[in-house]
Design a protein around this motif. Structure first.
Motif, PDB file in Angstrom:
ATOM      1  N   ALA A  12       0.815  -1.209   0.000  1.00  0.00           N
ATOM      2  CA  ALA A  12       0.000   0.000   0.000  1.00  0.00           C
ATOM      3  C   ALA A  12       0.854   1.267   0.000  1.00  0.00           C
ATOM      4  CB  ALA A  12      -0.930  -0.013   1.214  1.00  0.00           C
ATOM      5  N   SER A  13       2.072   1.167  -0.513  1.00  0.00           N
ATOM      6  CA  SER A  13       2.979   2.319  -0.553  1.00  0.00           C
ATOM      7  C   SER A  13       2.350   3.489  -1.294  1.00  0.00           C
ATOM      8  CB  SER A  13       4.270   1.948  -1.284  1.00  0.00           C
ATOM      9  OG  SER A  13       4.890   0.850  -0.702  1.00  0.00           O
ATOM     10  N   GLU A  14       2.614   4.693  -0.796  1.00  0.00           N
ATOM     11  CA  GLU A  14       2.114   5.888  -1.471  1.00  0.00           C
ATOM     12  C   GLU A  14       2.797   6.069  -2.819  1.00  0.00           C
ATOM     13  OE1 GLU A  14       2.023  10.668  -0.725  1.00  0.00           O
ATOM     14  OE2 GLU A  14       1.810   9.346   0.995  1.00  0.00           O
ATOM     15  N   ARG A  15       4.083   5.746  -2.877  1.00  0.00           N
ATOM     16  CA  ARG A  15       4.849   5.830  -4.118  1.00  0.00           C
ATOM     17  C   ARG A  15       5.552   4.495  -4.342  1.00  0.00           C
ATOM     18  NH1 ARG A  15       5.431  11.331  -5.504  1.00  0.00           N
ATOM     19  NH2 ARG A  15       4.975  12.670  -3.750  1.00  0.00           N
ATOM     20  N   GLU A  16       5.353   3.944  -5.497  1.00  0.00           N
ATOM     21  CA  GLU A  16       5.992   2.681  -5.860  1.00  0.00           C
ATOM     22  C   GLU A  16       6.275   2.760  -7.344  1.00  0.00           C
ATOM     23  OE1 GLU A  16       7.793  -0.700  -5.091  1.00  0.00           O
ATOM     24  OE2 GLU A  16       6.665   0.292  -3.509  1.00  0.00           O
ATOM     25  N   SER A  17       7.545   2.841  -7.705  1.00  0.00           N
ATOM     26  CA  SER A  17       7.877   3.071  -9.109  1.00  0.00           C
ATOM     27  C   SER A  17       7.669   1.845  -9.982  1.00  0.00           C
ATOM     28  CB  SER A  17       9.320   3.562  -9.234  1.00  0.00           C
ATOM     29  OG  SER A  17      10.206   2.585  -8.731  1.00  0.00           O
ATOM     30  N   ALA A  51      -6.241  -6.951  -6.214  1.00  0.00           N
ATOM     31  CA  ALA A  51      -6.999  -5.720  -6.388  1.00  0.00           C
ATOM     32  C   ALA A  51      -6.089  -4.510  -6.243  1.00  0.00           C
ATOM     33  CB  ALA A  51      -8.116  -5.636  -5.352  1.00  0.00           C
ATOM     34  N   ALA A  52      -6.426  -3.454  -6.977  1.00  0.00           N
ATOM     35  CA  ALA A  52      -5.781  -2.152  -6.828  1.00  0.00           C
ATOM     36  C   ALA A  52      -6.818  -1.238  -6.187  1.00  0.00           C
ATOM     37  CB  ALA A  52      -5.338  -1.606  -8.180  1.00  0.00           C
ATOM     38  N   VAL A  53      -6.479  -0.698  -5.016  1.00  0.00           N
ATOM     39  CA  VAL A  53      -7.442   0.089  -4.261  1.00  0.00           C
ATOM     40  C   VAL A  53      -7.005   1.547  -4.178  1.00  0.00           C
ATOM     41  CG1 VAL A  53      -8.263  -1.875  -2.919  1.00  0.00           C
ATOM     42  CG2 VAL A  53      -6.360  -0.535  -2.062  1.00  0.00           C
ATOM     43  N   ASP A  54      -7.998   2.444  -4.152  1.00  0.00           N
ATOM     44  CA  ASP A  54      -7.749   3.870  -4.029  1.00  0.00           C
ATOM     45  C   ASP A  54      -7.651   4.214  -2.549  1.00  0.00           C
ATOM     46  OD1 ASP A  54      -7.624   6.598  -4.207  1.00  0.00           O
ATOM     47  OD2 ASP A  54      -9.622   6.844  -5.078  1.00  0.00           O
ATOM     48  N   LEU A  55      -6.484   4.659  -2.115  1.00  0.00           N
ATOM     49  CA  LEU A  55      -6.280   4.974  -0.702  1.00  0.00           C
ATOM     50  C   LEU A  55      -6.224   6.475  -0.436  1.00  0.00           C
ATOM     51  CD1 LEU A  55      -3.681   2.241   0.259  1.00  0.00           C
ATOM     52  CD2 LEU A  55      -6.141   2.254   0.617  1.00  0.00           C
ATOM     53  N   ASP A  56      -6.525   7.304  -1.429  1.00  0.00           N
ATOM     54  CA  ASP A  56      -6.454   8.746  -1.237  1.00  0.00           C
ATOM     55  C   ASP A  56      -7.467   9.247  -0.216  1.00  0.00           C
ATOM     56  OD1 ASP A  56      -4.343   8.947  -2.977  1.00  0.00           O
ATOM     57  OD2 ASP A  56      -5.593   9.432  -4.708  1.00  0.00           O
ATOM     58  N   GLY A  57      -8.587   8.561  -0.095  1.00  0.00           N
ATOM     59  CA  GLY A  57      -9.608   8.988   0.856  1.00  0.00           C
ATOM     60  C   GLY A  57      -9.515   8.298   2.208  1.00  0.00           C
ATOM     61  N   ALA A  59      -8.108   4.586   4.544  1.00  0.00           N
ATOM     62  CA  ALA A  59      -7.810   3.153   4.494  1.00  0.00           C
ATOM     63  C   ALA A  59      -9.047   2.272   4.383  1.00  0.00           C
ATOM     64  CB  ALA A  59      -6.996   2.767   5.730  1.00  0.00           C
ATOM     65  N   ASP A  60     -10.234   2.855   4.287  1.00  0.00           N
ATOM     66  CA  ASP A  60     -11.455   2.043   4.240  1.00  0.00           C
ATOM     67  C   ASP A  60     -11.488   1.098   3.045  1.00  0.00           C
ATOM     68  OD1 ASP A  60     -12.333   3.181   6.567  1.00  0.00           O
ATOM     69  OD2 ASP A  60     -13.727   4.573   5.599  1.00  0.00           O
ATOM     70  N   THR A  61     -10.996   1.562   1.893  1.00  0.00           N
ATOM     71  CA  THR A  61     -11.021   0.688   0.717  1.00  0.00           C
ATOM     72  C   THR A  61     -10.052  -0.485   0.888  1.00  0.00           C
ATOM     73  OG1 THR A  61      -9.460   2.159  -0.394  1.00  0.00           O
ATOM     74  CG2 THR A  61     -11.794   2.435  -0.920  1.00  0.00           C
ATOM     75  N   LEU A  62      -8.918  -0.249   1.530  1.00  0.00           N
ATOM     76  CA  LEU A  62      -7.991  -1.347   1.817  1.00  0.00           C
ATOM     77  C   LEU A  62      -8.639  -2.333   2.786  1.00  0.00           C
ATOM     78  CD1 LEU A  62      -5.253  -2.741   1.636  1.00  0.00           C
ATOM     79  CD2 LEU A  62      -4.437  -1.191   3.432  1.00  0.00           C
ATOM     80  N   ALA A  63      -9.282  -1.812   3.814  1.00  0.00           N
ATOM     81  CA  ALA A  63      -9.974  -2.682   4.769  1.00  0.00           C
ATOM     82  C   ALA A  63     -11.059  -3.497   4.071  1.00  0.00           C
ATOM     83  CB  ALA A  63     -10.580  -1.845   5.901  1.00  0.00           C
ATOM     84  N   GLY A  64     -11.761  -2.861   3.139  1.00  0.00           N
ATOM     85  CA  GLY A  64     -12.807  -3.573   2.399  1.00  0.00           C
ATOM     86  C   GLY A  64     -12.246  -4.690   1.540  1.00  0.00           C
ATOM     87  N   ALA A  65     -11.113  -4.426   0.866  1.00  0.00           N
ATOM     88  CA  ALA A  65     -10.493  -5.465   0.030  1.00  0.00           C
ATOM     89  C   ALA A  65     -10.008  -6.629   0.883  1.00  0.00           C
ATOM     90  CB  ALA A  65      -9.338  -4.870  -0.774  1.00  0.00           C
ATOM     91  N   LEU A  66      -9.420  -6.315   2.023  1.00  0.00           N
ATOM     92  CA  LEU A  66      -8.939  -7.375   2.912  1.00  0.00           C
ATOM     93  C   LEU A  66     -10.102  -8.172   3.503  1.00  0.00           C
ATOM     94  CD1 LEU A  66      -6.009  -5.542   4.723  1.00  0.00           C
ATOM     95  CD2 LEU A  66      -5.883  -7.162   2.809  1.00  0.00           C
ATOM     96  N   ALA A  67     -11.181  -7.481   3.874  1.00  0.00           N
ATOM     97  CA  ALA A  67     -12.361  -8.166   4.400  1.00  0.00           C
ATOM     98  C   ALA A  67     -12.963  -9.082   3.335  1.00  0.00           C
ATOM     99  CB  ALA A  67     -13.396  -7.147   4.884  1.00  0.00           C
ATOM    100  N   ALA A  68     -13.035  -8.596   2.095  1.00  0.00           N
ATOM    101  CA  ALA A  68     -13.565  -9.428   1.012  1.00  0.00           C
ATOM    102  C   ALA A  68     -12.712 -10.679   0.831  1.00  0.00           C
ATOM    103  CB  ALA A  68     -13.625  -8.626  -0.286  1.00  0.00           C
TER     104      ALA A  68
END
Length: 132
Positions: A12-17, A51-57, A59-68
């Motif tokens: 979930a790095s903010e920057r990953e080249s 999955a690729a999740v949008d974390l700009d708003g 960590a809820d989307t990350l939590a949702g992907a992990l829960a799924a």
């Protein structure tokens, strides 16, 4: 003995080249959850091997992907199957080395990227590669 020791890779790095860690996970058949808009998303590919999740708003989307992943065994099985298939489409080291060699020998782009400061995107510098 080759045994499965991980079920899911999370990057979930903010920057990953590039996302080498993701490619290594996929090479072992381990799906990944990555941050959308990074090189890790490109490394994940289009085969639904995670999955690729949008974390700009937040960590809820990350939590949702992990829960799924945890609560839906069919989803986990699909991601794992896709990761096992993705391993055969990953770039090989010889192809990567050839690309780097081509760039070094001056047959690639005539510019290079300057490492970005932590507060902004990479800057393009119009300095040509040094002659071999």
């Amino acid at each position: 003995m080759n045994r499965h020791v991980a079920d899911l890779s999370v990057l979930a790095s903010e920057r990953e080249s590039f996302g080498l860690a993701v490619q290594e996970s996929l090479a072992h058949g381990v799906p990944a959850v990555v941050r959308r808009g990074t090189g890790a998303e490109e490394a994940l590919g289009v085969g639904a091997a995670g999955a690729a999740v949008d974390l700009d708003g937040g960590a809820d989307t990350l939590a949702g992907a992990l829960a799924a992943w945890l609560e839906d065994p069919e989803l986990a099985a699909r991601w794992r199957k896709a990761a096992l298939l993705r391993r055969w489409t990953l770039p090989r080291w010889t192809a990567t080395a050839q690309t780097v060699l081509t760039l070094i020998r001056g047959r690639g782009p005539r510019y290079w990227l300057v490492p970005a400061p932590m507060c902004g995107p990479p800057r393009r510098k119009s300095t040509p590669w040094p002659a071999p």
